[in-house]
Motif scaffolding. Structure first.
Motif, mmCIF file in Angstrom:
data_model
loop_
_atom_site.group_PDB
_atom_site.id
_atom_site.type_symbol
_atom_site.label_atom_id
_atom_site.label_comp_id
_atom_site.label_asym_id
_atom_site.label_seq_id
_atom_site.Cartn_x
_atom_site.Cartn_y
_atom_site.Cartn_z
ATOM 1 N N GLY A 61 -28.613 -30.520 -5.668
ATOM 2 C CA GLY A 61 -29.866 -31.267 -5.683
ATOM 3 C C GLY A 61 -29.774 -32.712 -6.120
ATOM 4 O O GLY A 61 -30.739 -33.476 -5.954
ATOM 5 N N ALA A 62 -28.644 -33.132 -6.673
ATOM 6 C CA ALA A 62 -28.533 -34.501 -7.167
ATOM 7 C C ALA A 62 -28.608 -35.502 -6.006
ATOM 8 O O ALA A 62 -27.986 -35.290 -4.964
ATOM 9 N N LEU A 72 -19.709 -35.806 -8.119
ATOM 10 C CA LEU A 72 -20.027 -34.389 -7.986
ATOM 11 C C LEU A 72 -19.459 -33.777 -6.711
ATOM 12 O O LEU A 72 -19.456 -34.413 -5.656
ATOM 13 N N LYS A 73 -19.012 -32.550 -6.824
ATOM 14 C CA LYS A 73 -18.589 -31.744 -5.682
ATOM 15 C C LYS A 73 -19.576 -30.591 -5.511
ATOM 16 O O LYS A 73 -20.540 -30.455 -6.255
ATOM 17 N N GLU A 77 -16.331 -25.698 -5.674
ATOM 18 C CA GLU A 77 -15.111 -26.436 -6.016
ATOM 19 C C GLU A 77 -14.875 -26.510 -7.520
ATOM 20 O O GLU A 77 -13.948 -27.198 -7.962
ATOM 21 N N TYR A 78 -15.707 -25.822 -8.301
ATOM 22 C CA TYR A 78 -15.537 -25.854 -9.753
ATOM 23 C C TYR A 78 -15.089 -24.485 -10.261
ATOM 24 O O TYR A 78 -15.712 -23.461 -9.976
ATOM 25 N N ASN A 79 -14.003 -24.498 -11.039
ATOM 26 C CA ASN A 79 -13.376 -23.247 -11.481
ATOM 27 C C ASN A 79 -14.287 -22.385 -12.350
ATOM 28 O O ASN A 79 -14.235 -21.156 -12.292
ATOM 29 N N LEU A 126 -18.310 -29.187 -16.073
ATOM 30 C CA LEU A 126 -17.738 -28.707 -14.809
ATOM 31 C C LEU A 126 -16.335 -29.262 -14.582
ATOM 32 O O LEU A 126 -15.434 -28.535 -14.152
ATOM 33 N N TRP A 127 -16.146 -30.553 -14.857
ATOM 34 C CA TRP A 127 -14.835 -31.157 -14.633
ATOM 35 C C TRP A 127 -13.802 -30.649 -15.639
ATOM 36 O O TRP A 127 -12.619 -30.497 -15.307
#
Length: 568
Positions: A61-62, A72-73, A77-79, A126-127
């Protein structure tokens, strides 16, 4: 048993918007207070479970400018998010939810800069989950890989990738007046990274609550008056139950006792204290199960903390210690290997101690806090300052060990229970109609099982056998005493109350007269209320005709006088 995805303050729009509407309507706004017990779900998910909704909402939504700032992905894509295959919820549009969230934050007057800072911290979490580690020598020590995840997390935190790598892959050890950097193994580095992610998320949660309270902090004269809503999912039992389910079920055990105490113990004790002849309805008291958790020094939490302080302890040594000390309890059963069972009010649950010790330890070391305090971004510095201030509070003794996650959890729960004990509670029990989360499906055995476990059947039994309508003699006499045909013969409230009941032929087994109160069965007060309404309506009719007659008479007299004056 499946669980609905958890919600954070960022995603709990229903609660947030209700408070906003209170402000818009110029009504007194209570203080907004939320407590989260489950930081571990930030970094660890069970199969079929989503993490906190804000992660997915932000990813889809960003707006483009914010996506670019945060790099952002997509959620896939985030573990931290792909540990489970539940990235979306059927019928839920995460992008629209994010827009509603931004609108809500605008209404509570959170400026765009603060909003972006909050979203940046979500992106940091997230990162951090995408940061991987690589071996640097033959002793299994590691350092963070210099990739996009490390660079993005460092930039959003306001530090360099090298600084973030250092704090995640080493730990400073004090030796006298000197200190040196000790390299971390792969597991130690992963634990350090996850501890930082959980701390940032939990601190952001608290900060958001504070910001909303500042915005809604009007009508100070209403401080002390509040309506508190405790929303808890309830008892959990899965194929594999770990530390999270252990804490949740303990909380539910404590809340069940509050429910029992208020509806069973206090309600039935009142009959005896007021001189009412009453045969008690039996119910299962879960105090012995709570003692299994809380008793010192041989309760589960005490033994868990004790084992957590031993450097060479393992999940197997923990399981063996529990079996050794708790085998005599009828609510505890040691199982093979690392497992043990607890007989809860809602059924027996098998717990796997794998990860118990690590999750119970507060793995956020002072190096991580100091690193946050040196970052350029405002929020990390604020989070670190608050943590440092808390650590500076005086303790019972200098030898007091650092509080564990379990101890903190128990402390928070005790504060919550203290609040509940000082309020007048109302209970809403939600019953799950089926385990498949499908509409129009009703599983009778499942529903009956829940009714039995929650004690609802005993509540119904007490309600049918008891006297739910309770009024003091003075209250009853003031409300219904005027219905008596002869009032001069009765002076005290108790005599008036009994006379009213006899006049309206209320059968003796439909009420009980206590020392201080009158107790009536269900439906008895309705007849009195109907008669009271009829009498009051009759009185109003008489008053209406009398006042009308008096007004007309006065009008004619004034009219006659006016004509007499005019004739002269």
């Amino acid at each position: 048993m499946q669980r609905h995805p958890r919600m954070t303050i960022l995603a709990d729009l229903a609660s947030l918007q209700k408070f906003i509407l209170l402000k818009r309507g110029r009504y007194p706004v209570p203080k907004f207070k939320l407590v989260t017990f489950e930081q571990s779900r930030v970094v660890q998910l069970a199969a079929g479970e989503r993490s906190y909704h804000i992660f997915y909402q932000l990813c889809v939504g960003a707006p483009p400018t914010l996506r670019e700032k945060l790099n952002l992905k997509m959620a896939s894509e985030y573990n931290y998010l792909i540990q489970s295959d539940s990235l979306v919820i059927n019928g839920v549009d995460d992008a629209k939810k994010f827009q509603k969230l931004v609108e809500a934050l605008d209404i509570v007057q959170m400026c765009k800069e603060e909003q972006e800072q909050a979203f940046a911290m979500i992106a940091v979490v997230l990162w951090l989950g995408n940061i991987s580690f690589q071996s640097i020598d033959n002793e299994h020590y590691v350092e963070a890989s210099a990739d996009e995840a490390l660079t993005s997390a460092a930039r959003l935190m306001g530090c360099t990738p090298h600084e973030l790598n250092q704090v995640l892959s080493t730990h400073r050890v004090q030796a006298g007046k000197d200190s040196f950097a000790k390299k971390l193994t792969l597991q130690q580095a992963i634990d350090s990274r996850d501890a930082l992610a959980k701390f940032i998320y939990a601190s952001l949660f608290d900060w958001l609550v504070e910001q909303i309270n500042k915005s809604l902090g009007v009508h100070k004269k209403y401080i002390g008056r509040s309506i508190s809503i405790l929303d808890i999912y309830g008892f959990e039992s899965f194929k594999k139950n770990s530390f999270e389910q252990f804490c949740i079920n303990y909380a539910n055990e404590r809340l069940q006792q509050h429910f029992n105490r208020y509806l069973f113990k206090l309600g039935q004790e009142e009959y005896g204290l007021d001189g009412i002849d009453w045969t008690k309805v039996d119910f299962e008291d879960n105090q012995e199960c709570l003692d299994l958790f809380e008793k010192k020094p041989l309760g589960i939490f005490s033994l868990l903390d004790e084992e957590s302080n031993f450097p060479n302890s393992t999940d197997f040594t923990l399981a063996n210690k529990l079996k050794q000390h708790l085998h005599s309890s009828s609510y505890f059963k040691g199982d093979r290997g690392r497992a043990f069972s607890v007989r809860h009010f809602a059924g027996e649950v098998l717990y796997d101690t794998n990860g118990f010790l690590e999750k119970n330890r507060d793995s956020l070391n002072s190096d991580l806090v100091q690193h946050l305090s040196s970052c350029n971004s405002e929020l990390p510095r604020l989070f670190a300052k608050k943590r440092i201030n808390q650590s500076l509070k005086p303790t019972i003794s200098s030898d007091t060990p650092k509080q564990s996650v379990g101890t903190n959890f128990k402390g928070q729960l005790f504060k919550l229970m203290h609040q509940l004990e000082n309020t007048k509670p109302h209970f809403i029990r939600c019953i799950k109609p089926n385990c498949k989360q499908l509409p129009d499906m009703y599983e009778e055995e499942l529903v009956l099982q829940q009714l039995r476990y929650c004690g609802i059947l005993e509540v119904v039994k007490i309600s049918r056998a008891g006297y739910p309508t309770r009024m003091t003699h003075l209250e009853f006499a003031e409300r219904y005493g005027f219905l008596l045909l002869e009032t001069n013969a009765y002076q005290d409230p108790l005599s008036i109350s009994v006379a009213v009941l006899k006049q309206f032929n209320v059968l003796p087994d439909m009420y009980r007269v206590g020392y201080t109160k009158l107790y009536l069965r269900t439906g008895q007060i309705g007849a009195l209320e109907d008669r009271r309404k009829q009498v009051l309506q009759g009185v109003i009719q008489v008053q209406k005709y009398f006042r009308g007659h008096r007004a007309r008479r006065l009008f004619h007299e004034f009219n006659k006088g006016a004509k007499t004056i005019q004739s002269y």
